[in-house]
Design a protein around this motif. Structure first.
Motif, PDB file in Angstrom:
ATOM      1  N   ARG A   1      89.439  75.642  61.961  1.00  0.00           N
ATOM      2  CA  ARG A   1      88.194  75.224  62.606  1.00  0.00           C
ATOM      3  C   ARG A   1      88.400  75.132  64.121  1.00  0.00           C
ATOM      4  N   GLU A   2      89.515  74.607  64.524  1.00  0.00           N
ATOM      5  CA  GLU A   2      89.773  74.449  65.956  1.00  0.00           C
ATOM      6  C   GLU A   2      89.994  75.795  66.642  1.00  0.00           C
TER       7      GLU A   2
ATOM      8  N   ARG B   1      82.978  76.836  60.964  1.00  0.00           N
ATOM      9  CA  ARG B   1      82.877  76.338  62.333  1.00  0.00           C
ATOM     10  C   ARG B   1      82.039  77.269  63.197  1.00  0.00           C
TER      11      ARG B   1
ATOM     12  N   THR C   1      99.963  74.612  67.455  1.00  0.00           N
ATOM     13  CA  THR C   1      98.914  74.168  68.360  1.00  0.00           C
ATOM     14  C   THR C   1      99.040  75.011  69.616  1.00  0.00           C
TER      15      THR C   1
ATOM     16  N   GLY D   1      86.642  77.293  67.093  1.00  0.00           N
ATOM     17  CA  GLY D   1      85.907  76.643  68.169  1.00  0.00           C
ATOM     18  C   GLY D   1      86.365  77.096  69.537  1.00  0.00           C
ATOM     19  N   ARG D   2      87.675  77.251  69.709  1.00  0.00           N
ATOM     20  CA  ARG D   2      88.187  77.716  71.003  1.00  0.00           C
ATOM     21  C   ARG D   2      87.787  79.165  71.253  1.00  0.00           C
TER      22      ARG D   2
ATOM     23  N   THR E   1      91.638  72.260  59.270  1.00  0.00           N
ATOM     24  CA  THR E   1      91.298  71.802  60.621  1.00  0.00           C
ATOM     25  C   THR E   1      91.832  72.758  61.682  1.00  0.00           C
ATOM     26  N   GLN E   2      93.042  73.262  61.475  1.00  0.00           N
ATOM     27  CA  GLN E   2      93.603  74.215  62.436  1.00  0.00           C
ATOM     28  C   GLN E   2      92.678  75.410  62.641  1.00  0.00           C
TER      29      GLN E   2
END
Length: 439
Positions: free
Chosen positions: A128-129, A168, A43, A132-133, A125-126
């Motif tokens: 996609r995030e 994403r 993260t 997005g960032r 999910t990682q």
């Protein structure tokens, strides 16, 4: 390759220095997730970004990302671990705690068997995030119908990581022109250790971890770091504990399984098996193995760097084409941890390319949980100013700004003309290996 056989564990101290900040032991004490090593769930850290020099705007991104969280890599990691406890149970050798751990391992086995190597939902999910960032941080790169070229190895977890990332981006801007490919050509570049894609990989290099000298040194290092008797005393009866074969292997399997659970949606834990000191010792042993085989270990004759040249060349060549086109674009690449480790060493990123003076010092200069956790990535962000031909580049490792040993009056921003020359010179300086036999 003769020089790979000689002085296998000779580690030359070329400018060895510790990583900034805490020691590895202090980091693991403050954040036990670091003990997960390459299974650590990445993260981003909350870091302050350095503003670009006045007038400079992003127009191109070059990216390489490791796939997201996954199940254990091979089915036998599930079957062999289960077999240890089944054999002990059959012999009446489990304590009450051992029987409880066995029940947990049965649940882990049922969840993981025939999923080995698969991308976990959290892994998707990682990505996609991250996408997005990236979109939020550099909207100009993804404006209108910008061109996005996404490429992956043939491994399904990498393909699905690419799909999640691109999905994403497409949600955020449906007009993006995204192409996606996965094949042997990509694998040759992004997973250069793959013998199907790159049949020229030295068989001698690949065989190093199986060699007698390598295994003996590893066993001695592990034995000097961790004693299994405490844990085995809790798991097995006094009569059975001495009969456990390959005790260090069992410790390693339990630890890998423990770490992998942090990236899975399974309500089971093995975190109560090890003490903090044992977790550090297990991590140190694993970290040493990765450093020696994939990291900046001079005893490999820089052979991993030689293999990584094709990936760095891809980054440089495609950046040149993007600069020449002048239109917003991004190149997205999806691969594996070993290739990212080697690329970061070749690119001289902080904390990724310093050699250790001895095996005891590896943990202070090279830490796999920082270098290549699950969904680790590098991003090269290219900037230009209207009316100027000068291009600046900022480099991110796991979304954190990095510096390299190249003088710059605007670091962490580097002039592309100087940065490209820096890397082309490195490529020219990596020695070609001697002829390798086909046997």
């Amino acid at each position: 390759m003769r020089h790979l056989k000689i002085f296998l564990f000779l580690l030359l101290a070329f400018g060895a220095s510790g990583l900034r900040g805490q020691s590895a032991r202090e980091e693991l004490s403050a954040d036990p997730a670091c003990a997960d090593g390459i299974y650590r769930v990445y993260t981003p850290e909350n870091t302050v970004r350095t503003p670009a020099p006045k007038g400079y705007k992003p127009f191109y991104i070059s990216h390489f990302g490791r796939h997201g969280t996954r199940w254990l890599l091979r089915n036998n990691e599930y079957t062999d671990l289960k077999a240890y406890f089944d054999a002990a149970a059959e012999a009446g050798g489990l304590t009450d705690f051992g029987q409880d751990v066995r029940r947990r391992i049965e649940l882990i086995y049922a969840d993981g068997i025939d999923r080995a190597g698969d991308l976990a939902p959290l892994g998707a999910t990682q990505h996609r995030e991250i996408a997005g960032r990236m979109y939020a941080d550099y909207p100009a790169v993804f404006a209108d119908d910008a061109r996005i070229d996404a490429r992956s190895t043939v491994v399904v977890r990498c393909v699905l990581s690419m799909a999640a990332f691109c999905e994403r981006l497409k949600e955020l801007n449906p007009r993006l022109q995204i192409t996606r490919t996965a094949g042997i050509r990509n694998t040759r570049i992004f997973n250069f250790f793959n013998t199907q894609a790159n049949p020229g990989v030295s068989a001698e290099y690949l065989a190093l971890p199986k060699s007698k000298a390598w295994r003996q040194a590893g066993e001695e290092f592990r034995a000097s770091r961790i004693d299994p008797s405490r844990l085995f005393g809790h798991l097995f009866t006094p009569e059975y504990a001495p009969r456990v074969e390959q005790p260090q292997r069992l410790l390693q399997m339990l630890n890998n399984t423990r770490a992998s659970l942090h990236g899975l949606d399974l309500d089971v834990t093995l975190d109560d098996l090890f003490t903090p000191g044992e977790l550090y010792a297990l991590w140190e042993c694993e970290n040493r193995d990765y450093y020696l085989f994939r990291g900046p270990n001079p005893a490999t004759g820089r052979y991993p760097e030689y293999l990584a040249k094709i990936l760095l060349e891809d980054l440089l060549d495609r950046a040149d084409r993007a600069i020449a086109s002048g239109t917003p674009a991004a190149d997205l690449r999806f691969g594996h941890d070993a290739n990212l480790m080697t690329l970061l060493n070749l690119m001289r990123f902080e904390g990724c390319s310093t050699t250790a003076a001895s095996p005891d010092g590896i943990a202070e200069v090279w830490r796999n949980y920082r270098i290549s956790p699950m969904a680790a990535n590098i991003q090269l962000i290219f900037y230009r100013r209207k009316g100027s031909d000068e291009v600046l580049v900022k480099m991110l490792h796991n979304e954190r700004e990095v510096r390299i040993p190249l003088p710059s009056d605007s670091a962490p921003y580097y002039r592309w003309s100087e940065l490209e020359k820096f890397y082309r010179d490195i490529l020219d300086g990596v020695p070609a290996p001697p002829a390798v036999s086909n046997r």
